[in-house]
Motif scaffolding. Sequence first.
Motif, short mmCIF file in Angstrom:
data_model
loop_
_atom_site.label_atom_id
_atom_site.label_comp_id
_atom_site.label_asym_id
_atom_site.label_seq_id
_atom_site.Cartn_x
_atom_site.Cartn_y
_atom_site.Cartn_z
N THR A 182 0.85 -1.18 0.00
CA THR A 182 0.00 0.00 0.00
C THR A 182 0.89 1.23 0.00
N ALA A 183 0.39 2.31 -0.57
CA ALA A 183 1.12 3.59 -0.57
C ALA A 183 0.14 4.69 -0.19
N GLU A 184 0.56 5.52 0.73
CA GLU A 184 -0.24 6.67 1.14
C GLU A 184 0.61 7.91 0.92
N GLN A 185 -0.01 8.96 0.34
CA GLN A 185 0.72 10.20 0.06
C GLN A 185 -0.11 11.39 0.48
N ILE A 186 0.58 12.44 0.92
CA ILE A 186 0.00 13.76 1.10
C ILE A 186 0.81 14.71 0.23
N TRP A 187 0.14 15.55 -0.54
CA TRP A 187 0.78 16.53 -1.40
C TRP A 187 0.48 17.92 -0.88
N GLY A 188 1.47 18.79 -0.99
CA GLY A 188 1.26 20.18 -0.60
C GLY A 188 2.53 20.98 -0.84
N PHE A 189 2.65 22.05 -0.11
CA PHE A 189 3.82 22.92 -0.21
C PHE A 189 4.46 23.06 1.16
N GLU A 190 5.78 23.05 1.17
CA GLU A 190 6.50 23.26 2.41
C GLU A 190 7.79 24.02 2.13
N GLU A 191 8.36 24.53 3.18
CA GLU A 191 9.62 25.25 3.07
C GLU A 191 10.76 24.25 3.22
N VAL A 212 5.42 10.43 1.30
CA VAL A 212 5.02 9.11 0.84
C VAL A 212 5.36 8.07 1.90
N VAL A 213 4.42 7.17 2.16
CA VAL A 213 4.66 6.01 3.03
C VAL A 213 4.20 4.77 2.27
#
Length: 193
Positions: A144-153, A164-165
């Motif tokens: 299984t793969a879980e992802q969160i997308w966004g913006f970071e510094e 990604v995990v």
Amino acid sequence: MAAPKEKTIKNLDGKWTMNKTLSDDFDAILAMQGVGWLTRKIIRMSTITLTISEYIDDKSHTHIDISQVATGGISGTTEKRTLDWEERTHKDGIFGECKGRSRWVKVKDLDEGPDKEWLSKGWLNEDEGEHVHSWVVNEVNGWTAEQIWGFEEVEGKRYYTRHVVVRKDADWKQARLVYDYQVESSGDDGLAY
């Protein structure tokens, strides 16, 4: 190039290149997903470019279509995500047949679990705190793969990133992928006539 301020999680349109210097090494993740040694070596040596088109359909669902190409025009995967949390089947030459779903989420609202801290940390508070959340399962290879997308510094600059995990049996791997925004050329590339 770091992301310009007009690029947000709700406006990803354009070209993005993986910054392998700022990204975590993801070779172990690919190995866990059943990607062969030769393919992983090619990926490691290639520049990976995402061409993203983001739009809203007549049912008010956000779509994010991504075409990935590696250096030399090597075809990668194509991602067509609809952010409605409905499960869809997808098949490509790298990961095989997968089932996945995507949605908008505020990281504070992620389900409790061992990956919540990694998936939730480091994000800039933009777009009312919303991020893209992706969940994929490959039943044949058992991951299984879980992802969160966004913006970071990252190192003092704002970047589009993915946390990604990947889990397989009792094993798990995580990585942060960092992307540079590619400014569109005016077409003449500064040539003198």
